[in-house]
Write a protein that holds these residues in place. Structure first.
Motif, PDB file in Angstrom:
ATOM      1  N   TYR A   1      25.014 -47.307 -14.998  1.00  0.00           N
ATOM      2  CA  TYR A   1      24.028 -48.180 -15.894  1.00  0.00           C
ATOM      3  C   TYR A   1      22.964 -48.100 -17.017  1.00  0.00           C
ATOM      4  O   TYR A   1      22.310 -48.533 -17.594  1.00  0.00           O
ATOM      5  CB  TYR A   1      23.017 -48.660 -14.432  1.00  0.00           C
ATOM      6  N   ILE A   2      22.548 -46.286 -16.789  1.00  0.00           N
ATOM      7  CA  ILE A   2      22.010 -46.049 -17.707  1.00  0.00           C
ATOM      8  C   ILE A   2      22.321 -46.029 -19.216  1.00  0.00           C
ATOM      9  O   ILE A   2      22.140 -46.494 -20.433  1.00  0.00           O
ATOM     10  CB  ILE A   2      21.008 -44.528 -17.502  1.00  0.00           C
TER      11      ILE A   2
ATOM     12  N   MET B   1      20.353 -39.122  -1.839  1.00  0.00           N
ATOM     13  CA  MET B   1      20.997 -38.708  -0.707  1.00  0.00           C
ATOM     14  C   MET B   1      21.427 -38.812   0.196  1.00  0.00           C
ATOM     15  O   MET B   1      22.058 -37.289   1.306  1.00  0.00           O
ATOM     16  CB  MET B   1      19.692 -37.608   0.497  1.00  0.00           C
ATOM     17  N   TYR B   2      22.287 -39.531   0.220  1.00  0.00           N
ATOM     18  CA  TYR B   2      23.187 -40.500   0.756  1.00  0.00           C
ATOM     19  C   TYR B   2      23.927 -41.180   0.073  1.00  0.00           C
ATOM     20  O   TYR B   2      24.880 -41.687   0.214  1.00  0.00           O
ATOM     21  CB  TYR B   2      22.532 -41.474   1.819  1.00  0.00           C
ATOM     22  N   ALA B   3      24.272 -39.802  -1.093  1.00  0.00           N
ATOM     23  CA  ALA B   3      25.129 -41.345  -2.575  1.00  0.00           C
ATOM     24  C   ALA B   3      26.247 -40.707  -2.759  1.00  0.00           C
ATOM     25  O   ALA B   3      26.225 -38.795  -2.747  1.00  0.00           O
ATOM     26  CB  ALA B   3      24.301 -40.963  -3.754  1.00  0.00           C
ATOM     27  N   LYS B   4      27.191 -41.364  -2.873  1.00  0.00           N
ATOM     28  CA  LYS B   4      28.512 -40.670  -2.886  1.00  0.00           C
ATOM     29  C   LYS B   4      28.405 -40.277  -4.398  1.00  0.00           C
ATOM     30  O   LYS B   4      28.115 -41.163  -5.296  1.00  0.00           O
ATOM     31  CB  LYS B   4      30.295 -41.811  -2.376  1.00  0.00           C
ATOM     32  N   ILE B   5      29.363 -39.606  -4.842  1.00  0.00           N
ATOM     33  CA  ILE B   5      29.801 -39.129  -6.203  1.00  0.00           C
ATOM     34  C   ILE B   5      30.508 -40.314  -7.181  1.00  0.00           C
ATOM     35  O   ILE B   5      29.101 -40.638  -7.984  1.00  0.00           O
ATOM     36  CB  ILE B   5      30.667 -38.061  -6.756  1.00  0.00           C
TER      37      ILE B   5
ATOM     38  N   LEU C   1      16.794 -48.269 -13.964  1.00  0.00           N
ATOM     39  CA  LEU C   1      17.844 -47.553 -14.201  1.00  0.00           C
ATOM     40  C   LEU C   1      18.020 -48.441 -15.616  1.00  0.00           C
ATOM     41  O   LEU C   1      18.172 -47.443 -16.634  1.00  0.00           O
ATOM     42  CB  LEU C   1      19.029 -47.361 -13.417  1.00  0.00           C
ATOM     43  N   LYS C   2      18.232 -49.611 -15.528  1.00  0.00           N
ATOM     44  CA  LYS C   2      18.787 -50.931 -17.136  1.00  0.00           C
ATOM     45  C   LYS C   2      17.645 -50.291 -17.554  1.00  0.00           C
ATOM     46  O   LYS C   2      17.703 -49.487 -19.276  1.00  0.00           O
ATOM     47  CB  LYS C   2      18.898 -51.818 -16.264  1.00  0.00           C
ATOM     48  N   GLU C   3      16.048 -50.156 -17.663  1.00  0.00           N
ATOM     49  CA  GLU C   3      15.187 -50.117 -18.709  1.00  0.00           C
ATOM     50  C   GLU C   3      14.934 -48.215 -18.837  1.00  0.00           C
ATOM     51  O   GLU C   3      14.828 -48.201 -19.986  1.00  0.00           O
ATOM     52  CB  GLU C   3      13.865 -49.764 -18.003  1.00  0.00           C
TER      53      GLU C   3
ATOM     54  N   ASN D   1      15.111 -42.935  -5.983  1.00  0.00           N
ATOM     55  CA  ASN D   1      15.397 -43.737  -6.886  1.00  0.00           C
ATOM     56  C   ASN D   1      16.530 -44.059  -7.714  1.00  0.00           C
ATOM     57  O   ASN D   1      16.953 -45.020  -8.830  1.00  0.00           O
ATOM     58  CB  ASN D   1      14.234 -44.033  -7.832  1.00  0.00           C
ATOM     59  N   MET D   2      17.511 -43.172  -7.430  1.00  0.00           N
ATOM     60  CA  MET D   2      18.982 -42.988  -8.184  1.00  0.00           C
ATOM     61  C   MET D   2      19.093 -44.468  -7.608  1.00  0.00           C
ATOM     62  O   MET D   2      20.578 -45.161  -8.559  1.00  0.00           O
ATOM     63  CB  MET D   2      20.140 -41.984  -7.178  1.00  0.00           C
ATOM     64  N   HIS D   3      19.105 -45.401  -6.835  1.00  0.00           N
ATOM     65  CA  HIS D   3      19.723 -46.818  -6.643  1.00  0.00           C
ATOM     66  C   HIS D   3      19.195 -47.631  -7.283  1.00  0.00           C
ATOM     67  O   HIS D   3      19.269 -49.249  -6.483  1.00  0.00           O
ATOM     68  CB  HIS D   3      20.051 -47.119  -4.745  1.00  0.00           C
ATOM     69  N   ASN D   4      17.667 -47.582  -7.772  1.00  0.00           N
ATOM     70  CA  ASN D   4      17.706 -48.089  -8.351  1.00  0.00           C
ATOM     71  C   ASN D   4      17.454 -49.123  -9.763  1.00  0.00           C
ATOM     72  O   ASN D   4      17.526 -48.883 -10.313  1.00  0.00           O
ATOM     73  CB  ASN D   4      15.278 -47.425  -8.430  1.00  0.00           C
TER      74      ASN D   4
END
Ligand code: PEP
Ligand code: MN
Length: 346
Positions: free
Chosen positions: A223-224, A210-214, A194-196, A187-190
């Motif tokens: 976003y949070i 799992m595929y995210a760059k730093i 994240l805004k909510e 969900n890191m890209h959701n």
């Protein structure tokens, strides 16, 4: 760039600043973070415009930030972020240990684990009631019933609850039964989700995709933060590589790197980070030595019967042994791990 507004300046009083930014076609975001109003925006303004801004009433400072994430950056906030969760500090000198099952499976299972954690001097319990499983045929979690079990067990044994929120439909539920809301790797890209989470007043533990760059991970934290939720914990949990000898490759370098780039606490999950029980202890020790602020560890009274992630779950005694071994490692890097263990006091 970030404009920081003087402490105590009226919220309604910054229209002259936002009007100026609009007039210069700037996409900006106003948030209330760490005790003051701040306005973040991507575009760097010319020195002349910055000078104009600096002279405006209420403007305390205009800070250039070179990274795409602004509020998450250490360039803006140089001191580390720390906060308390029901009396326990996160991001301070004390190393935080969160442990529990991958999934809450029954009242008995979670109470057994909670009691063990309590007797081992641990203050945080984890456990998923909603599980984002790769296969729809795998155990999906007990849902609301599971949340009730973990809350009751935590309250009985003076523990704080960390549990995953998978989507907006269950946000209220998870909010009501938890102390820290976990956002999973998937969900890191959701971003709308994240805004909510930026609008809630409980800490969010944000796993690395799992595929995210730093940079992508820190932008997710952004976003949070832009929503005004300043209590974000970053959690490294391993990334995919070409090599399938381990489930995920834990990125140890991410710990000091993210701590240099960001003021947010950095935790490590050596369980998803390896997928293999025998690797959890050495990886956990490595993460502590590298300076992480906390660990998230999967444990189970009987891992061979676990409904989720048994092969990477530690036996309860194995976990207690690990925490005792981690204390001197923590001390060697200037951290503290105070385990007020009651394990032998029975
Ligand atoms: C978990 O913590 O059990 C989990 C599903 O983690 P991740 O989102 O990192 O895969
Ligand atoms: Mn798991």
């Amino acid at each position: 760039m970030i404009i920081s507004i003087e402490k105590g300046f009226p919220e309604a009083g910054i229209e002259h600043v936002t009007a100026f930014l609009q007039a210069h076609n700037t996409h900006y975001h106003v948030a209330n973070l760490y005790g003051r109003q701040v306005i973040g925006f991507e575009k760097e303004l010319s020195p002349a415009l910055v000078e104009e801004l600096r002279l405006m009433p209420g403007v305390e400072d205009v800070i250039p930030v070179s990274t795409p994430y602004k509020f998450a950056s250490r360039e803006w906030k140089t001191e580390k972020t720390s906060f308390h969760v029901k009396g326990e500090e996160i991001g301070g000198n004390e190393l935080t240990i969160i442990a529990g099952p991958c999934a809450i499976e029954s009242e008995e299972q979670i109470f057994t684990i909670a009691e063990h954690l309590h007797r081992s001097g641990i203050k945080f319990i984890r456990g998923g009631a909603y599980k984002p499983r790769t296969s729809p045929y795998s155990f999906q979690g007990l849902g609301l019933e599971g949340l009730k079990f973990i809350r009751q067990a935590a309250d009985e044994f003076d523990l704080r609850v960390v549990t995953e929120v998978i989507d907006l439909n269950v946000l209220d539920q998870v909010y009501n039964y938890s102390d820290i809301l976990q956002v999973g790797s998937r969900n890191m890209h959701n971003y709308y989700f994240l805004k909510e989470l930026g609008k809630i007043d409980k800490p969010v533990l944000l796993k690395r995709g799992m595929y995210a760059k730093i940079t992508e991970w820190l932008l997710s934290a952004e976003y949070i933060l832009t929503g005004g939720n300043e209590r974000v914990i970053l959690c490294e949990r391993g990334i995919r590589s070409f090599d399938d000898s381990v489930r995920n490759v834990l990125d140890i370098s991410a710990i000091p790197l993210v701590q240099q780039l960001s003021h947010l606490p950095v935790f490590v999950d050596p369980s998803q980070g390896s997928g293999i029980r025998s690797l959890v202890n050495p990886i956990a020790a490595g993460a502590v030595a590298a300076g992480c602020d906390g660990l998230l560890i999967e444990i189970h009274p009987n891992p061979s019967t676990a409904l989720s992630d048994g092969p990477q779950s530690l036996y309860l005694e194995q976990f207690t042994h690990l925490t005792q071994k981690l204390a001197p490692v923590a001390m060697s890097v200037g951290r503290n791990l105070s385990l007020k263990t009651k394990i032998f006091a029975k």
